[in-house]
Motif scaffolding. Structure first.
Motif, PDB file in Angstrom:
ATOM      1  N   ARG A 176      33.662 -43.766  19.065  1.00  0.00           N
ATOM      2  CA  ARG A 176      34.192 -45.377  19.296  1.00  0.00           C
ATOM      3  C   ARG A 176      33.410 -46.347  20.079  1.00  0.00           C
ATOM      4  O   ARG A 176      32.546 -47.224  20.325  1.00  0.00           O
ATOM      5  CB  ARG A 176      35.653 -45.364  19.114  1.00  0.00           C
ATOM      6  N   ALA A 179      30.015 -47.146  19.558  1.00  0.00           N
ATOM      7  CA  ALA A 179      29.277 -47.951  18.483  1.00  0.00           C
ATOM      8  C   ALA A 179      29.274 -49.494  18.885  1.00  0.00           C
ATOM      9  O   ALA A 179      28.538 -50.400  18.451  1.00  0.00           O
ATOM     10  CB  ALA A 179      30.945 -48.016  16.937  1.00  0.00           C
ATOM     11  N   TYR A 180      30.366 -49.421  20.122  1.00  0.00           N
ATOM     12  CA  TYR A 180      30.713 -50.941  20.546  1.00  0.00           C
ATOM     13  C   TYR A 180      29.078 -51.117  21.446  1.00  0.00           C
ATOM     14  O   TYR A 180      28.760 -52.342  21.782  1.00  0.00           O
ATOM     15  CB  TYR A 180      31.928 -50.780  21.364  1.00  0.00           C
TER      16      TYR A 180
ATOM     17  N   ASN B  45      37.178 -57.343  17.299  1.00  0.00           N
ATOM     18  CA  ASN B  45      36.657 -56.183  16.153  1.00  0.00           C
ATOM     19  C   ASN B  45      35.869 -56.262  14.975  1.00  0.00           C
ATOM     20  O   ASN B  45      35.049 -56.018  15.115  1.00  0.00           O
ATOM     21  CB  ASN B  45      38.085 -55.294  16.359  1.00  0.00           C
ATOM     22  N   SER B  48      32.713 -58.097  16.967  1.00  0.00           N
ATOM     23  CA  SER B  48      32.226 -57.745  16.785  1.00  0.00           C
ATOM     24  C   SER B  48      31.324 -56.390  15.576  1.00  0.00           C
ATOM     25  O   SER B  48      30.350 -55.686  16.139  1.00  0.00           O
ATOM     26  CB  SER B  48      32.419 -56.802  18.131  1.00  0.00           C
ATOM     27  N   GLY B  49      31.807 -55.867  14.722  1.00  0.00           N
ATOM     28  CA  GLY B  49      31.714 -55.364  13.487  1.00  0.00           C
ATOM     29  C   GLY B  49      32.185 -54.517  13.733  1.00  0.00           C
ATOM     30  O   GLY B  49      31.788 -53.317  13.204  1.00  0.00           O
ATOM     31  N   ILE B  50      33.442 -53.545  14.430  1.00  0.00           N
ATOM     32  CA  ILE B  50      33.824 -52.558  14.136  1.00  0.00           C
ATOM     33  C   ILE B  50      34.705 -52.507  13.837  1.00  0.00           C
ATOM     34  O   ILE B  50      34.127 -51.261  13.046  1.00  0.00           O
ATOM     35  CB  ILE B  50      34.437 -52.309  16.030  1.00  0.00           C
ATOM     36  N   SER B  52      35.476 -54.398   9.414  1.00  0.00           N
ATOM     37  CA  SER B  52      35.020 -55.401   8.778  1.00  0.00           C
ATOM     38  C   SER B  52      36.293 -56.255   8.260  1.00  0.00           C
ATOM     39  O   SER B  52      37.170 -55.184   7.755  1.00  0.00           O
ATOM     40  CB  SER B  52      33.567 -54.440   7.334  1.00  0.00           C
ATOM     41  N   ALA B  70      28.339 -52.790  13.419  1.00  0.00           N
ATOM     42  CA  ALA B  70      28.140 -53.200  14.564  1.00  0.00           C
ATOM     43  C   ALA B  70      26.713 -53.604  15.500  1.00  0.00           C
ATOM     44  O   ALA B  70      27.185 -54.200  16.192  1.00  0.00           O
ATOM     45  CB  ALA B  70      29.076 -51.952  15.418  1.00  0.00           C
ATOM     46  N   HIS B  71      26.403 -51.742  15.259  1.00  0.00           N
ATOM     47  CA  HIS B  71      25.108 -51.870  16.015  1.00  0.00           C
ATOM     48  C   HIS B  71      23.999 -53.816  15.784  1.00  0.00           C
ATOM     49  O   HIS B  71      23.017 -53.893  16.490  1.00  0.00           O
ATOM     50  CB  HIS B  71      24.094 -50.894  15.615  1.00  0.00           C
ATOM     51  N   GLN B  80      30.955 -56.491  22.989  1.00  0.00           N
ATOM     52  CA  GLN B  80      32.386 -56.576  22.955  1.00  0.00           C
ATOM     53  C   GLN B  80      32.547 -55.454  24.373  1.00  0.00           C
ATOM     54  O   GLN B  80      31.810 -53.910  24.254  1.00  0.00           O
ATOM     55  CB  GLN B  80      32.899 -55.843  21.862  1.00  0.00           C
TER      56      GLN B  80
END
Ligand code: ATP
Ligand code: MG
Lengths: 299, 244
Positions: A176, A179-180, B45, B48-50, B52, B70-71, B80
Motif C-alpha cells: 500500500r 503504491a502511494y 485516495n 491519487s488513484g489508490i 478508483s 496510482a503510479h 499523497q
C-alpha cells in the motif's frame, strides 16, 4: 574427523542449490505473503522443455540451459498471472490452492511432453575432481557452489543497489505504501516472479546437470527442498534462505553418510519438525516475527 | 489545478463519498475538514488513484486522471502522504527517501548528499542510516513528508499530518507546510484540527457523511458560528481535536 569435514563440505556444496530454491520461495513470500506451491513444477516444466530439445534434436548443453531458464521464467509468469494476479490479495487460501492446481497442471504438461519415467539430462560441469589436502572436491558440485554464490551475490546487489530491488523491498514491506509512492506494485510482483523463476531455473539446471537425469518427481522434490530450506532459515528472509539451504544440505550429507541413503530425506523432515517445534520462526525468523505473524493472520 | 466534480466512492454498499465537488488552484493551500469517517481519506485516495471512484470526474491541469492507477497519477505530479504515515519500517531513512524518488530514479541507485534535506528536515539528516521504524513520532511524520516530496510533486495531498503529534510538533508540521507553499507547492490538506487548519489554509471545505456542507475562504469559515456550533459542539476546537 576427516569424514565429518568432507561430508560438511559436500553438504554445503549441494545445499547451495537448495539455497537458491529457498530464495525463490522466500522472495515470493516476501512480496505476496503467499507460498507459491507451483514453483517446483515451473522449474520442472522449464527443464523438461530443455530436455525435450536435447532428446529430439541433440542440442548443445548450453541450448538446454538457456531453454530451461527461458521456459522456467515463462512458466513463472504464467503462474503469477493465473493464481496470484487473478485472485484478490486478501484471498490467501484461494491463491495457495490455485497454485497447487497449477502445480498439477504444469506437471501434466511436462509429462505430456516427455512421457517416459526418466530421461538423461546433459551434464554441463567438469566431470573431474581435485584434492585439497585430504579432501576431495567434485568438479560438478564445486561449479554448483560457485554458480549459487554468484547468483546470491548478484541478487544482493540487485536488491540493495537498484531501483527495482528497492521497489521490491518496499512492496514486501507494504504494498500500500509502495503504491502511494508511485511504485507500480503489479509490475513489481510480475518481475519478482520472473526473477525467482530465473534463480530457480539456474538451481534446477545445476541440480539436474549434476544428477544427469530428470524424472517427473523433480517438481515435487524441488518444492519440498525449497520449502524446507526456507522454513529452516525463516520465511521471508534472504540470508535465512541461504543459511537454511546450506544447513539442509549439510544435515542430509551427514545423515546419508552415518545412517544410510534411506535416511537422507527422513532427516530433512525430522529437522524441519524439530525446528517448527523449537523455533517456529526459523533460524533468522526472529527479526521478521511481526511480519510473519501478520502473514499467518492473513492466511 | 485540480478539479473534482460529482465524486462518488463506496465500499461495498456503503457510500463514503457522495457527490463531492471541489477545486484546488495553483499555489493554494486548500483544506478538507471533517470528523472521523466523514470520507476525507476516501476523497484523497480517489484523487491519487489508490481507489478508483464509482462516479465523477477528476481533472488535473485540464487532463482527466479519474481511474488512473496510482503510479500513473504520481507520474503526473500528484503525491499523497498517507494517513498514519505508512513508512517502510525496516528500510533505512535514506531508503525510504529513495523509494519516494522511485519514479525519477536511475536503474542503479545513487546515494547523494542531501543538502536540501538538512535545510527542511534537519532532524532527519543525521539519521539517514537508521531504520525508519526507530524514528520518533515527529521524525516519522517529517520523513513521511520528505519521502513524499522526493517525487517532486506539484500537488501534495496531506492526510492528517498532525495526527498523534503533540501541539508543539504539529506546529512544526504546519510551519513546514507553509514553507512548502512559499516554495511554490500546491497543497490539499485533510485535517481534523479545525482552528489550526483554518489559520493555515486559503480555502476549506467542510465534509460531513460524504457530502460537502460548507465551503469558502478560511477567514469566512472561521467566523461562521453556525458551523462551529453545529458540527463541532460548543467548545469547538478542543472537542473536535480530542474526538480522534
Ligand atoms: N477500506 C474500507 N472498507 C470499508 N469501508 C471503508 C473503508 N475505508 C473507509 N471506509 C468507510 O468509509 C467511510 C469514510 O472513511 P474515510 O476513511 O474516508 O473517512 P475519514 O474522513 O478519512 O476518517 P478519519 O478521520 O477517521 O480518517 C467510513 O464510514 C469508513 O468506515
Ligand atoms: Mg482518514
Amino acid at each position: 574427523m576427516i569424514d565429518f569435514v568432507q561430508n560438511t563440505v559436500d553438504g554445503i556444496m549441494f545445499g547451495s542449490s537448495y539455497a537458491l530454491l529457498a530464495i525463490g520461495f522466500t522472495i515470493v513470500f516476501g512480496v505476496l505473503r503467499r507460498i507459491n506451491l507451483a514453483f517446483g513444477a515451473s522449474i520442472m516444466l522449464g527443464a523438461y522443455a530443455g530436455t525435450w530439445l536435447h532428446v529430439h534434436y541433440q542440442v548443445n548443453v548450453l541450448v538446454v540451459a538457456l531453454t530451461t531458464l527461458v521456459c522456467t521464467v515463462l512458466a513463472g509468469i504464467y503462474v503469477e498471472r493465473l493464481c496470484f494476479r487473478a485472485i484478490r490479495r486478501d484471498a490467501a487460501l484461494a491463491s495457495m490452492v490455485s497454485s497447487f492446481v497449477i502445480w498439477m497442471q504444469l506437471e501434466e504438461a511436462a509429462v505430456h511432453l516427455l512421457p517416459e519415467r526418466t530421461y538423461a539430462f546433459p551434464s554441463f560441469f567438469v566431470a573431474g575432481s581435485f584434492e585439497l589436502g585430504p579432501f576431495l572436491f567434485r568438479g560438478e558440485q564445486t561449479t554448483m557452489l560457485v554458480l549459487a554464490a554468484l547468483m546470491v551475490g548478484a541478487l544482493h546487489l540487485l536488491l540493495r543497489h537498484t531501483r527495482f530491488g528497492l521497489a521490491l523491498r518496499a512492496v514486501s514491506e507494504s504494498p500500500r505504501a509502495a503504491a502511494y509512492m508511485g511504485i507500480d506494485t503489479a509490475w513489481v510482483m510480475l518481475c519478482a516472479f520472473a526473477l525467482v523463476s530465473l534463480v530457480g531455473g539456474v538451481a534446477g539446471f545445476a541440480i539436474l546437470a549434476t544428477d544427469e537425469q530428470i524424472t517427473p518427481f523433480f517438481g515435487l522434490w524441488a518444492t519440498f527442498k525449497g520449502l524446507i530450506a526456507m522454513m529452516l532459515g525463516g520465511m521471508g528472509s534472504l540470508p535465512g534462505a541461504v543459511l537454511g539451504g546450506l544447513l539442509l544440505g549439510v544435515i542430509e550429507a551427514h545423515a546419508q553418510w552415518y545412517l544410510g541413503n534411506e535416511y537422507k530425506d527422513l532427516s530433512a523432515y525430522l529437522l524441519l519438525f524439530a525446528m517448527l517445534v523449537l523455533r517456529p520462526g526459523g533460524i533468522l525468523g526472529q527479526r521478521i516475527h511481526g511480519r510473519e505473524a501478520l502473514a499467518f493472520r492473513r492466511v | 489545478m485540480l478539479e473534482v466534480r460529482g465524486l462518488r466512492v463506496s465500499y461495498g454498499g456503503l457510500r463514503a463519498v457522495d457527490g463531492v465537488s471541489l477545486e484546488v488552484r495553483a499555489g493554494e493551500i486548500v483544506s478538507i475538514i471533517g470528523m472521523n469517517g466523514a470520507g476525507k481519506t476516501s476523497i484523497l485516495n480517489a484523487v491519487s488513484g489508490i481507489r478508483s471512484p464509482d462516479e465523477g470526474e477528476i481533472r488535473f491541469e485540464g487532463e482527466s486522471i479519474g481511474g488512473l492507477p496510482a503510479h500513473a497519477v504520481v507520474a503526473r505530479g500528484i503525491v499523497q502522504v498517507p494517513e498514519g504515515r505508512l513508512l517502510f519500517g525496516t528500510l533505512s531513512v535514506e531508503e525510504n527517501l529513495l523509494a519516494g524518488a522511485h519514479r525519477r530514479s536511475p536503474f542503479v541507485l545513487r546515494r547523494r548528499p542531501r543538502a536540501d534535506l538538512r535545510r527542511l528536515f534537519p532532524a532527519l539528516a543525521d539519521k539517514l542510516h537508521r531504520p525508519a521504524a526507530s524514528l520518533s513520532g515527529g521524525e516519522a511524520q517529517m520523513l513521511a513528508l520528505a519521502r513524499g516530496l522526493e517525487s517532486e510533486p506539484r500537488l501534495l495531498l496531506l492526510d492528517e499530518p498532525s495526527l498523534g503529534l503533540s501541539p508543539k510538533l504539529s506546529e512544526g508540521v504546519f510551519t513546514l507546510i507553509r514553507r512548502l507553499r512559499d516554495r511554490g507547492l500546491t497543497l490539499l490538506l485533510v485535517e481534523q484540527n479545525l482552528r489550526r487548519t483554518l489559520a493555515l489554509a486559503d480555502r476549506a471545505y467542510v465534509l460531513e457523511s460524504g457530502r460537502i456542507v460548507s465551503s469558502g475562504s478560511a477567514a469566512a469559515l472561521e467566523s461562521d458560528h453556525r458551523l462551529l456550533s453545529d458540527y463541532l459542539g460548543t467548545s469547538a476546537p478542543a472537542a473536535f481535536h480530542s474526538a480522534k
